[in-house]
Design a protein around this motif. Structure first.
Motif, PDB file in Angstrom:
ATOM      1  N   LYS A 187      48.843  35.188  39.770  1.00  0.00           N
ATOM      2  CA  LYS A 187      48.303  34.854  38.448  1.00  0.00           C
ATOM      3  C   LYS A 187      48.369  36.032  37.474  1.00  0.00           C
ATOM      4  N   GLY A 188      48.912  37.195  37.907  1.00  0.00           N
ATOM      5  CA  GLY A 188      49.111  38.305  36.987  1.00  0.00           C
ATOM      6  C   GLY A 188      48.204  39.502  37.192  1.00  0.00           C
ATOM      7  N   TYR A 189      47.285  39.439  38.152  1.00  0.00           N
ATOM      8  CA  TYR A 189      46.459  40.603  38.453  1.00  0.00           C
ATOM      9  C   TYR A 189      47.295  41.638  39.213  1.00  0.00           C
ATOM     10  N   PRO A 190      47.172  42.925  38.914  1.00  0.00           N
ATOM     11  CA  PRO A 190      47.820  43.938  39.760  1.00  0.00           C
ATOM     12  C   PRO A 190      47.313  43.804  41.194  1.00  0.00           C
ATOM     13  N   ARG A 191      48.229  43.890  42.140  1.00  0.00           N
ATOM     14  CA  ARG A 191      47.842  43.658  43.531  1.00  0.00           C
ATOM     15  C   ARG A 191      46.812  44.685  44.022  1.00  0.00           C
ATOM     16  N   GLY A 192      46.942  45.932  43.550  1.00  0.00           N
ATOM     17  CA  GLY A 192      45.972  46.951  43.933  1.00  0.00           C
ATOM     18  C   GLY A 192      44.581  46.624  43.421  1.00  0.00           C
ATOM     19  N   TYR A 193      44.503  46.131  42.176  1.00  0.00           N
ATOM     20  CA  TYR A 193      43.202  45.756  41.612  1.00  0.00           C
ATOM     21  C   TYR A 193      42.604  44.574  42.376  1.00  0.00           C
ATOM     22  N   ALA A 194      43.438  43.575  42.670  1.00  0.00           N
ATOM     23  CA  ALA A 194      42.952  42.403  43.406  1.00  0.00           C
ATOM     24  C   ALA A 194      42.395  42.810  44.761  1.00  0.00           C
ATOM     25  N   THR A 195      43.093  43.725  45.447  1.00  0.00           N
ATOM     26  CA  THR A 195      42.636  44.196  46.754  1.00  0.00           C
ATOM     27  C   THR A 195      41.318  44.945  46.629  1.00  0.00           C
ATOM     28  N   ALA A 196      41.207  45.809  45.617  1.00  0.00           N
ATOM     29  CA  ALA A 196      39.974  46.571  45.416  1.00  0.00           C
ATOM     30  C   ALA A 196      38.803  45.654  45.114  1.00  0.00           C
ATOM     31  N   LEU A 197      39.027  44.630  44.291  1.00  0.00           N
ATOM     32  CA  LEU A 197      37.944  43.711  43.928  1.00  0.00           C
ATOM     33  C   LEU A 197      37.475  42.902  45.132  1.00  0.00           C
ATOM     34  N   VAL A 198      38.418  42.399  45.920  1.00  0.00           N
ATOM     35  CA  VAL A 198      38.043  41.621  47.100  1.00  0.00           C
ATOM     36  C   VAL A 198      37.317  42.492  48.118  1.00  0.00           C
ATOM     37  N   ALA A 199      37.810  43.711  48.343  1.00  0.00           N
ATOM     38  CA  ALA A 199      37.173  44.600  49.314  1.00  0.00           C
ATOM     39  C   ALA A 199      35.764  44.992  48.873  1.00  0.00           C
ATOM     40  N   ASN A 200      35.615  45.372  47.602  1.00  0.00           N
ATOM     41  CA  ASN A 200      34.291  45.752  47.107  1.00  0.00           C
ATOM     42  C   ASN A 200      33.331  44.572  47.108  1.00  0.00           C
ATOM     43  N   SER A 201      33.818  43.396  46.750  1.00  0.00           N
ATOM     44  CA  SER A 201      32.957  42.222  46.736  1.00  0.00           C
ATOM     45  C   SER A 201      32.572  41.794  48.144  1.00  0.00           C
ATOM     46  N   SER A 202      33.436  42.045  49.116  1.00  0.00           N
ATOM     47  CA  SER A 202      33.140  41.654  50.491  1.00  0.00           C
ATOM     48  C   SER A 202      31.962  42.436  51.058  1.00  0.00           C
ATOM     49  N   VAL A 203      31.714  43.629  50.514  1.00  0.00           N
ATOM     50  CA  VAL A 203      30.583  44.421  50.970  1.00  0.00           C
ATOM     51  C   VAL A 203      29.263  43.722  50.637  1.00  0.00           C
ATOM     52  N   LEU A 204      29.306  42.768  49.723  1.00  0.00           N
ATOM     53  CA  LEU A 204      28.104  41.998  49.417  1.00  0.00           C
ATOM     54  C   LEU A 204      27.588  41.267  50.651  1.00  0.00           C
ATOM     55  N   GLY A 205      28.476  41.079  51.645  1.00  0.00           N
ATOM     56  CA  GLY A 205      28.036  40.477  52.906  1.00  0.00           C
ATOM     57  C   GLY A 205      26.991  41.311  53.616  1.00  0.00           C
ATOM     58  N   LEU A 206      26.894  42.615  53.274  1.00  0.00           N
ATOM     59  CA  LEU A 206      25.873  43.477  53.855  1.00  0.00           C
ATOM     60  C   LEU A 206      24.549  43.374  53.108  1.00  0.00           C
ATOM     61  N   LEU A 207      24.564  42.730  51.934  1.00  0.00           N
ATOM     62  CA  LEU A 207      23.368  42.664  51.105  1.00  0.00           C
ATOM     63  C   LEU A 207      22.836  41.243  50.944  1.00  0.00           C
ATOM     64  N   ILE A 208      23.729  40.275  50.777  1.00  0.00           N
ATOM     65  CA  ILE A 208      23.282  38.886  50.646  1.00  0.00           C
ATOM     66  C   ILE A 208      22.862  38.391  52.028  1.00  0.00           C
ATOM     67  N   PRO A 209      21.621  37.979  52.197  1.00  0.00           N
ATOM     68  CA  PRO A 209      21.132  37.634  53.548  1.00  0.00           C
ATOM     69  C   PRO A 209      21.762  36.356  54.090  1.00  0.00           C
ATOM     70  N   PRO A 210      21.808  36.230  55.429  1.00  0.00           N
ATOM     71  CA  PRO A 210      21.342  37.198  56.423  1.00  0.00           C
ATOM     72  C   PRO A 210      22.336  38.340  56.597  1.00  0.00           C
ATOM     73  N   SER A 211      21.831  39.542  56.824  1.00  0.00           N
ATOM     74  CA  SER A 211      22.663  40.737  56.907  1.00  0.00           C
ATOM     75  C   SER A 211      22.455  41.423  58.255  1.00  0.00           C
ATOM     76  N   VAL A 212      23.551  41.737  58.924  1.00  0.00           N
ATOM     77  CA  VAL A 212      23.472  42.418  60.221  1.00  0.00           C
ATOM     78  C   VAL A 212      22.801  43.782  60.063  1.00  0.00           C
ATOM     79  N   THR A 213      23.110  44.486  58.974  1.00  0.00           N
ATOM     80  CA  THR A 213      22.523  45.813  58.786  1.00  0.00           C
ATOM     81  C   THR A 213      21.012  45.736  58.615  1.00  0.00           C
TER      82      THR A 213
END
Length: 434
Positions: A132-158
């Protein structure tokens, strides 16, 4: 030799072994040996204590949540959630980036793991965003950073680990990170919409209201079985119907027939692959837990936390300055070890200090959660970011700039707000009577 000197040498051994890329359990084993040979730690008693701690039923929910998240990734449940969110914001300029942040938050509410978020959404979202036109590096960074929300949005293993090692209500810990997690999701969405203005995006053609309504009904009906999962987990836990362990078991029991019969993404081959992958991950986590737990217990037995509190108070007794120093320390630790290790090692050491300056264990759960989450995408450790790079098939140099923009504009404000504005982390716990 003084215990403070021994402790510093043990931490030095730990950091040195980490810098040489030694597997985490062996790094903690090396630090343990330093404490044993240079100090007077009772290793035999500590080993028995550590083994007994692993028998705690609370820890049973970790393999169950990991297994549920892996099944979700393999079965098509994650794909249906992505399509569901995309219907509502996919035609907005930058909307697909918002889909990434929101979807990872939803998937985090099911799996409790950042790595699962990358594995589930990365193969679907990164190529779609690039097309869709997003730079692949930006798309990867956004998905990786957003995935860390799995550590904050409950239930969280940490948060399960934090509640276990500090004897704090796990439900209260879940609620403490919910406010910061939602705020980070919002900030990521805003940052994405701003950055998307300079990308040559290809937007979906406009549709009539009837077409949008028809597509919305279709995607919603298909997503209902997937959306029931977080409702079961969160509704069961917060409604007092199930413990986190029971909710994790129910999530697995629910995900298996849904994956086989509804979305049909599971076969016996993929199911066994998911089981093997989960078992491998959980085995590594448990070995790491027992070694880091033993080291942490030795520190507590030798009164290292008390010495740390006294030493820091000789520098300053200003609460704001102390919180800033502690945040820098937690961020640094999160950069060199993973989130679970950081919590087991640091939480028992710093909790007496936090209580001494008037910070409750529940607010400290949120402070640790946000800092260790940020560390998961900040080099040199950055395990979640590196997994995203492998999935996105990009170079580190393409990812680091957008990743740092998201960290500075998304995570860092929330780190300091969580520390200096208690209501951000304590609103939901107070709502539920904590």
């Amino acid at each position: 030799m003084e215990i403070v000197t021994v402790s510093l040498l043990a931490l030095g051994v730990l950091v040195l072994m980490l810098s040489f890329g030694v597997p985490l359990p062996f790094c903690f084993g090396g630090a343990l040996m330093a404490m044993y040979y240079l100090g007077d730690a009772a290793m035999e008693g500590t080993m028995v204590w550590g083994y007994s701690q692993l028998a705690n039923p609370v820890l049973l929910c970790i393999p169950l949540f990991v297994f549920a998240g892996t099944i979700m990734s393999e079965s098509g449940i994650a794909a249906s959630l992505l399509n569901f969110v995309n219907v509502f914001v996919g035609r907005i300029r930058g909307g697909l980036g918002v889909v990434a942040s929101v979807s990872c938050a939803i998937i985090g509410a099911i799996s409790g793991s950042g790595l699962t978020g990358v594995a589930a959404t990365g193969p679907l979202l990164i190529p779609e965003m690039a097309e869709k036109g997003y730079p692949r590096g930006y798309a990867t960074a956004l998905v990786a950073n957003s995935s860390v929300l799995g550590l904050l949005i409950p239930p969280s293993v940490t948060m399960i680990i934090y509640g276990w090692v500090t004897d704090t209500s796990i439900l209260a810990c879940f609620l403490a990170t919910l406010g910061p997690g939602l705020f980070i999701t919002f900030l990521f969405s805003v940052v994405n919409l701003v950055m998307a203005r300079k990308f040559p995006l290809k937007l979906d053609p406009p549709s009539t209201k009837q077409e949008i309504l028809k597509e919305g009904i279709s995607c919603t009906s298909r997503a209902i079985p997937a959306l029931i999962m977080p409702l079961i987990i969160l509704g069961g836990i917060y409604g007092g119907i199930m413990t986190p362990t029971e909710a994790a078991a129910v999530a697995v029991i629910y995900a298996i027939p849904v994956g086989f019969l509804v979305y049909k993404g599971l076969s016996w081959e993929t199911f066994l692959k998911a089981a093997k992958s989960s078992a491998t991950a959980v085995g590594a986590i448990m070995v790491m837990i027992i070694f880091s737990l033993m080291l942490s217990q030795i520190f507590v037995m030798e009164d290292v936390p008390q010495a740390l509190v006294e030493g820091i108070f000789t520098i300053t007794d200003n609460k704001v300055l102390l919180l800033i120093l502690i945040n820098f320390l937690l961020f640094f630790v999160g950069m060199i070890v993973n989130d679970i290790t950081a919590i087991i090692l640091i939480a028992p050491l710093l909790l007496p200090l936090m209580e001494a300056i008037g910070v409750s264990p529940i607010q400290f759960a949120a402070i640790m959660g946000v800092n260790t989450a940020m560390g998961g995408v900040t080099p040199p450790y950055a395990s979640i970011l590196y997994l995203g790079i492998r999935i996105g098939k990009v170079e580190f140099s393409e990812v680091i700039k957008p990743a740092m923009i998201l960290i500075v504009c998304g995570y860092m404000p929330v780190v300091f707000l969580t520390s200096l504005w208690p209501d951000l982390s304590l609103f939901f716990p107070r709502l539920f009577g904590y």
